[in-house]
Design a protein around this motif. Structure first.
Motif, mmCIF file in Angstrom:
data_model
loop_
_atom_site.group_PDB
_atom_site.id
_atom_site.type_symbol
_atom_site.label_atom_id
_atom_site.label_comp_id
_atom_site.label_asym_id
_atom_site.label_seq_id
_atom_site.Cartn_x
_atom_site.Cartn_y
_atom_site.Cartn_z
ATOM 1 N N MET A 1 63.702 8.976 39.790
ATOM 2 C CA MET A 1 63.226 10.088 38.987
ATOM 3 C C MET A 1 62.272 9.607 37.891
ATOM 4 O O MET A 1 61.264 10.261 37.618
ATOM 5 N N ILE A 2 62.568 8.474 37.273
ATOM 6 C CA ILE A 2 61.709 7.933 36.220
ATOM 7 C C ILE A 2 60.362 7.521 36.800
ATOM 8 O O ILE A 2 59.322 7.718 36.167
ATOM 9 N N VAL A 3 60.350 6.978 38.006
ATOM 10 C CA VAL A 3 59.100 6.570 38.646
ATOM 11 C C VAL A 3 58.220 7.788 38.906
ATOM 12 O O VAL A 3 57.003 7.753 38.670
ATOM 13 N N ILE A 4 58.820 8.872 39.358
ATOM 14 C CA ILE A 4 58.061 10.104 39.603
ATOM 15 C C ILE A 4 57.472 10.636 38.303
ATOM 16 O O ILE A 4 56.314 11.060 38.256
ATOM 17 N N MET A 5 58.247 10.605 37.240
ATOM 18 C CA MET A 5 57.765 11.069 35.936
ATOM 19 C C MET A 5 56.605 10.215 35.447
ATOM 20 O O MET A 5 55.641 10.737 34.878
ATOM 21 N N ARG A 6 56.671 8.925 35.666
ATOM 22 C CA ARG A 6 55.574 8.032 35.275
ATOM 23 C C ARG A 6 54.295 8.358 36.049
ATOM 24 O O ARG A 6 53.212 8.376 35.485
ATOM 25 N N TYR A 7 54.430 8.598 37.357
ATOM 26 C CA TYR A 7 53.271 8.952 38.167
ATOM 27 C C TYR A 7 52.672 10.289 37.735
ATOM 28 O O TYR A 7 51.455 10.452 37.694
ATOM 29 N N LEU A 8 53.525 11.257 37.425
ATOM 30 C CA LEU A 8 53.032 12.544 36.943
ATOM 31 C C LEU A 8 52.298 12.395 35.613
ATOM 32 O O LEU A 8 51.233 12.981 35.410
ATOM 33 N N LEU A 9 52.858 11.598 34.714
ATOM 34 C CA LEU A 9 52.216 11.367 33.426
ATOM 35 C C LEU A 9 50.886 10.645 33.611
ATOM 36 O O LEU A 9 49.870 11.018 33.009
ATOM 37 N N LEU A 10 50.847 9.625 34.444
ATOM 38 C CA LEU A 10 49.616 8.889 34.701
ATOM 39 C C LEU A 10 48.563 9.790 35.351
ATOM 40 O O LEU A 10 47.386 9.762 34.968
ATOM 41 N N THR A 11 48.959 10.622 36.308
ATOM 42 C CA THR A 11 48.040 11.544 36.958
ATOM 43 C C THR A 11 47.472 12.537 35.954
ATOM 44 O O THR A 11 46.264 12.830 35.962
ATOM 45 N N THR A 12 48.306 13.050 35.071
ATOM 46 C CA THR A 12 47.853 13.988 34.044
ATOM 47 C C THR A 12 46.849 13.334 33.106
ATOM 48 O O THR A 12 45.815 13.920 32.783
ATOM 49 N N ILE A 13 47.121 12.121 32.674
ATOM 50 C CA ILE A 13 46.211 11.406 31.774
ATOM 51 C C ILE A 13 44.872 11.149 32.459
ATOM 52 O O ILE A 13 43.814 11.344 31.857
ATOM 53 N N VAL A 14 44.885 10.731 33.711
ATOM 54 C CA VAL A 14 43.644 10.485 34.447
ATOM 55 C C VAL A 14 42.854 11.788 34.610
ATOM 56 O O VAL A 14 41.643 11.821 34.392
ATOM 57 N N PHE A 15 43.545 12.881 34.972
ATOM 58 C CA PHE A 15 42.878 14.172 35.136
ATOM 59 C C PHE A 15 42.248 14.627 33.821
ATOM 60 O O PHE A 15 41.099 15.070 33.802
ATOM 61 N N LEU A 16 42.960 14.522 32.723
ATOM 62 C CA LEU A 16 42.414 14.916 31.421
ATOM 63 C C LEU A 16 41.223 14.040 31.026
ATOM 64 O O LEU A 16 40.258 14.516 30.444
ATOM 65 N N GLY A 17 41.285 12.744 31.344
ATOM 66 C CA GLY A 17 40.168 11.851 31.043
ATOM 67 C C GLY A 17 38.918 12.212 31.823
ATOM 68 O O GLY A 17 37.813 12.232 31.275
ATOM 69 N N ILE A 18 39.081 12.517 33.101
ATOM 70 C CA ILE A 18 37.941 12.909 33.930
ATOM 71 C C ILE A 18 37.358 14.234 33.438
ATOM 72 O O ILE A 18 36.132 14.397 33.347
ATOM 73 N N THR A 19 38.212 15.173 33.074
ATOM 74 C CA THR A 19 37.750 16.462 32.545
ATOM 75 C C THR A 19 36.973 16.270 31.253
ATOM 76 O O THR A 19 35.916 16.873 31.049
ATOM 77 N N GLU A 20 37.483 15.433 30.378
ATOM 78 C CA GLU A 20 36.803 15.170 29.103
ATOM 79 C C GLU A 20 35.433 14.522 29.340
ATOM 80 O O GLU A 20 34.447 14.887 28.704
ATOM 81 N N LEU A 21 35.347 13.600 30.271
ATOM 82 C CA LEU A 21 34.065 12.974 30.596
ATOM 83 C C LEU A 21 33.066 13.991 31.134
ATOM 84 O O LEU A 21 31.877 13.935 30.808
ATOM 85 N N PHE A 22 33.541 14.945 31.947
ATOM 86 C CA PHE A 22 32.645 15.968 32.471
ATOM 87 C C PHE A 22 32.042 16.798 31.342
ATOM 88 O O PHE A 22 30.846 17.055 31.308
ATOM 89 N N PHE A 23 32.869 17.237 30.386
ATOM 90 C CA PHE A 23 32.363 18.095 29.324
ATOM 91 C C PHE A 23 31.467 17.357 28.336
ATOM 92 O O PHE A 23 30.660 17.954 27.660
ATOM 93 N N TRP A 24 31.579 16.056 28.253
ATOM 94 C CA TRP A 24 30.692 15.279 27.377
ATOM 95 C C TRP A 24 29.467 14.761 28.108
ATOM 96 O O TRP A 24 28.568 14.197 27.510
ATOM 97 N N SER A 25 29.400 14.974 29.419
ATOM 98 C CA SER A 25 28.277 14.460 30.191
ATOM 99 C C SER A 25 27.041 15.332 29.984
ATOM 100 O O SER A 25 27.106 16.453 29.507
ATOM 101 N N SER A 26 25.909 14.802 30.380
ATOM 102 C CA SER A 26 24.645 15.519 30.189
ATOM 103 C C SER A 26 24.450 16.645 31.193
ATOM 104 O O SER A 26 23.651 17.541 30.962
ATOM 105 N N PHE A 27 25.156 16.636 32.311
ATOM 106 C CA PHE A 27 24.957 17.677 33.314
ATOM 107 C C PHE A 27 25.922 18.845 33.164
ATOM 108 O O PHE A 27 25.849 19.805 33.894
#
Length: 138
Positions: A1-27
């Motif tokens: 269960m802890i491993v699944i929670m870690r993967y969910l947290l890591l996936t959320t952080i990566v998704f938020l990082g990619i979203t933030e990069l999109f909104f700060w990008s020039s396109f």
């Protein structure tokens, strides 16, 4: 269960990082920015060019619009002898239209002279009391 929670947290952080990069990008689209106003509660930030608003359920992108240094739509105000002020809410501001297609833009084409300038003082979400304040300030 802890491993699944870690993967969910890591996936959320990566998704938020990619979203933030999109909104700060020039396109990514430049969205309409607002400033706080003590009396009116909000106003458009000044000197915005080629910004985009979203219409309806935020799925329809408008054509690019321009906000002048006074925080209104259209070209900067000129020191003309005469001004025609068009005051209103969204109908006057004209989301979804180009600058020339708004009521003020259409009137400017009809009053195209060196001494008359038609001003678009419309702001979405404003009511009659707001319009009076805008006119008093102008």
């Amino acid at each position: 269960m802890i491993v699944i929670m870690r993967y969910l947290l890591l996936t959320t952080i990566v998704f938020l990082g990619i979203t933030e990069l999109f909104f700060w990008s020039s396109f990514s689209p430049k969205l309409l920015q607002y400033d706080f106003d003590n009396i009116l509660k909000h106003r458009y930030s000044s000197n915005q060019t080629n910004v985009v608003t979203f219409l309806g359920n935020y799925s329809i992108k408008s054509p690019p619009i321009n906000i002048n240094k006074s925080g209104f739509r259209g070209p900067s105000f000129k020191k003309a002898q005469e001004h025609i002020a068009v005051v209103g809410s969204s109908e006057v501001m004209g989301p979804g239209l180009t600058d020339d297609e708004t009521i003020a833009g259409y009137l400017q084409l009809n009053y195209d002279s060196m001494i008359t300038q038609v001003l678009n003082l419309g702001r979405g979400g404003y009511g009659p009391a707001h319009h009076k304040i805008v006119l008093d300030r102008f």
